[in-house]
Design a protein around this motif. Structure first.
Motif, PDB file in Angstrom:
ATOM      1  N   LEU A   1      -4.390   2.003  -2.003  1.00 34.17           N
ATOM      2  CA  LEU A   1      -4.236   3.403  -1.618  1.00 34.17           C
ATOM      3  C   LEU A   1      -4.976   3.649  -0.310  1.00 34.17           C
ATOM      4  O   LEU A   1      -6.200   3.484  -0.226  1.00 34.17           O
ATOM      5  CB  LEU A   1      -4.790   4.324  -2.708  1.00 34.17           C
ATOM      6  CG  LEU A   1      -4.803   5.825  -2.382  1.00 34.17           C
ATOM      7  CD1 LEU A   1      -3.396   6.336  -2.059  1.00 34.17           C
ATOM      8  CD2 LEU A   1      -5.417   6.627  -3.524  1.00 34.17           C
TER       9      LEU A   1
ATOM     10  N   ILE B   1      -1.420  -1.708  -6.114  1.00 34.90           N
ATOM     11  CA  ILE B   1      -1.075  -1.237  -4.771  1.00 34.90           C
ATOM     12  C   ILE B   1      -2.323  -0.617  -4.146  1.00 34.90           C
ATOM     13  O   ILE B   1      -3.051   0.127  -4.813  1.00 34.90           O
ATOM     14  CB  ILE B   1       0.048  -0.179  -4.847  1.00 34.90           C
ATOM     15  CG1 ILE B   1       1.306  -0.774  -5.498  1.00 34.90           C
ATOM     16  CG2 ILE B   1       0.373   0.388  -3.470  1.00 34.90           C
ATOM     17  CD1 ILE B   1       2.316   0.273  -5.936  1.00 34.90           C
TER      18      ILE B   1
ATOM     19  N   ALA C   1       0.829  -1.205   0.000  1.00 36.40           N
ATOM     20  CA  ALA C   1       0.000   0.000   0.000  1.00 36.40           C
ATOM     21  C   ALA C   1       0.859   1.248   0.000  1.00 36.40           C
ATOM     22  O   ALA C   1       2.058   1.209   0.310  1.00 36.40           O
ATOM     23  CB  ALA C   1      -0.910   0.017   1.227  1.00 36.40           C
ATOM     24  N   MET C   2       0.236   2.348  -0.364  1.00 34.69           N
ATOM     25  CA  MET C   2       0.780   3.676  -0.106  1.00 34.69           C
ATOM     26  C   MET C   2      -0.162   4.355   0.869  1.00 34.69           C
ATOM     27  O   MET C   2      -1.383   4.275   0.711  1.00 34.69           O
ATOM     28  CB  MET C   2       0.868   4.502  -1.394  1.00 34.69           C
ATOM     29  CG  MET C   2       1.844   3.983  -2.417  1.00 34.69           C
ATOM     30  SD  MET C   2       2.016   5.165  -3.787  1.00 34.69           S
ATOM     31  CE  MET C   2       2.801   4.116  -5.028  1.00 34.69           C
TER      32      MET C   2
ATOM     33  N   GLU D   1      -3.221   7.821  -7.235  1.00 33.89           N
ATOM     34  CA  GLU D   1      -4.250   6.802  -7.420  1.00 33.89           C
ATOM     35  C   GLU D   1      -3.995   5.994  -8.685  1.00 33.89           C
ATOM     36  O   GLU D   1      -4.123   4.760  -8.677  1.00 33.89           O
ATOM     37  CB  GLU D   1      -5.624   7.454  -7.479  1.00 33.89           C
ATOM     38  CG  GLU D   1      -6.768   6.442  -7.599  1.00 33.89           C
ATOM     39  CD  GLU D   1      -8.128   7.101  -7.706  1.00 33.89           C
ATOM     40  OE1 GLU D   1      -9.023   6.754  -6.921  1.00 33.89           O
ATOM     41  OE2 GLU D   1      -8.300   7.967  -8.590  1.00 33.89           O
TER      42      GLU D   1
ATOM     43  N   CYS E   1      -1.127   3.565  -8.134  1.00 35.27           N
ATOM     44  CA  CYS E   1      -1.566   2.447  -7.298  1.00 35.27           C
ATOM     45  C   CYS E   1      -2.366   1.436  -8.114  1.00 35.27           C
ATOM     46  O   CYS E   1      -2.163   0.218  -7.997  1.00 35.27           O
ATOM     47  CB  CYS E   1      -2.384   2.954  -6.119  1.00 35.27           C
ATOM     48  SG  CYS E   1      -1.403   3.743  -4.822  1.00 35.27           S
TER      49      CYS E   1
END
Length: 422
Positions: free
Chosen positions: A234, A232, A200-201, A224, A227
């Protein structure tokens, strides 16, 4: 010094901090005002570090809470069912999620901001099977170990006492002169970069403790997109920037993005009562029962006041008021920077989450201290406390907002009479 202040200073751990900046004993609070034991009145531009966006002791919330308590309503219920919880979930869906075309499952991870961040990080790793998290310079996400690992402040990180691992820090928007996301994408593209594709971020759309740094909407949109490209998750940490603080209920609304996971706390209860939720896209809700829990995740008193607080959002009137008053604040800060070059200042932030960063070492702290002497409570932010930070209640009347702003200007005027050096 008062007897009560003596007791606190002698008995409470030296870890205490805000009392050092506001050395008085508060006894009463209402709306945008606080009073101390000597009867001195203060305008509150602090709002419980963003936990009191609707001000102190709102009448409607207080009435609902007193009624609930006097009827012996459930206080503590872990994650058992209660009518207070059901009422909150129904109203949150009807007033907040559905009108914004948002579809989230609601998780109660425990009552504080760091609890919701911990649950978000844990779930992201569980869903993706990956271990790393990308966070950003200047970020602040809480004081427990997982949340500290994605926090930028070196002093707070050092307090962990152990290495903080499985995280990578990337540059926040405008951290450097060039596009920070080009750099980030290069790391993800390059198999030799040493940066694995993360689970994740996690990002704040406006960084509070980090210095009131506001990300541009196109930067958030590109985050976004990155991701989605790499699979990934968000995570938007809206603990401080959410619940109207930046002008809309969620701070990411104006950017037009839809995070996978959203962390909310602070002003969610509306009354200063501990409450946090983690919003999860339904397909990500893969927890085993009890896999993440907390004794106080069923804080029914907070459910009651949170449900009442949602009345502010039944139509767009409140949001319009926030925007009108935000323009007053921002315009005033621009006037301060222009009229007092000794500040060497820069206006930062968005909505009711704003401040001025001063290049003059220690000057922002002196302004906050002088304002406190003159009857205004506000704090500083940033890695070197270089920003004096304005967090008035969203409900503050315009004339009282103006009075608070005038105290800040008076504080600056008083200080610039003295020699100011960089």
């Amino acid at each position: 010094m008062s007897k009560n202040l003596d007791i606190i200073n002698n008995s409470e751990s030296v870890v205490r901090s805000y009392i050092r900046n506001f050395p008085t004993v508060f006894t009463k609070a209402k709306g945008h005002k606080m009073w101390d034991e000597n009867g001195k009145e203060f305008i509150d531009f602090f709002s419980g570090a963003g936990a009191l966006n609707y001000g102190h002791n709102d009448d409607s919330m207080k009435e609902k809470l007193i009624e609930y308590i006097t009827k012996d309503g459930i206080t503590h219920s872990l994650d058992m069912a209660s009518d207070a919880k059901a009422d909150f979930l129904q109203k949150f869906n009807d007033v907040i999620l559905k009108p914004r075309d948002l579809d989230y499952k609601v998780m109660f991870p425990g009552p504080t901001g760091t609890n919701t961040v911990e649950s978000a990080l844990k779930l992201a790793r569980k869903v993706t099977g990956r271990t790393d998290i990308i966070s950003f310079t200047g970020g602040f996400h809480g004081m427990t170990i997982g949340a500290l690992s994605v926090t930028g402040n070196s002093m707070k990180r050092k307090g962990a006492g152990i290495p903080l691992q499985n995280t990578v820090t990337m540059a926040y928007d405008n951290y450097v002169d060039h596009d920070t996301l080009v750099y980030l994408e290069r790391f993800l593209d390059d198999s030799g970069s040493g940066v694995a594709i993360p689970a994740a971020m996690i990002v704040e759309t406006v960084q509070g403790e980090g210095g009131i740094n506001a990300a541009r909407f196109d930067w958030l949109q590109k985050i976004e997109q990155i991701c989605k490209r790499w699979g990934i998750l968000l995570i938007i940490d809206d603990v401080q920037a959410g619940i109207g603080r930046t002008g809309t209920f969620f701070s990411f609304e104006a950017a037009g993005i839809k995070p996978d996971i959203v962390c909310l706390s602070k002003s969610l209860s509306g009354y200063g009562l501990p409450l946090a939720v983690t919003l999860i896209k339904p397909e990500l809700d893969i927890w085993q029962p009890g896999e993440h829990n907390g004794t106080f995740r069923g804080n029914n008193h907070a459910f009651v006041t949170a449900t009442a607080a949602l009345d502010f959002w039944k139509n767009d009137n409140f949001e319009k008021e926030i925007h009108e008053k935000s323009e007053i604040i921002y315009s005033f800060l621009e006037h301060l920077v222009a009229d007092y070059p000794q500040l060497k200042g820069e206006v930062r932030g968005r909505g009711f989450m704003v401040g001025i960063a001063s290049e003059v070492e220690g000057f922002s702290g002196k302004i906050a201290a002088k304002a406190f002497e003159l009857g205004l409570i506000m704090e500083t932010a940033g890695p070197n406390d270089e920003v004096f930070k304005l967090f008035p209640p969203l409900t503050i009347p315009k004339d009282e907002l103006q009075r608070g702003l005038e105290i800040i200007e008076e504080s600056i005027k008083g200080l610039i009479k003295e020699p100011v050096t960089n």
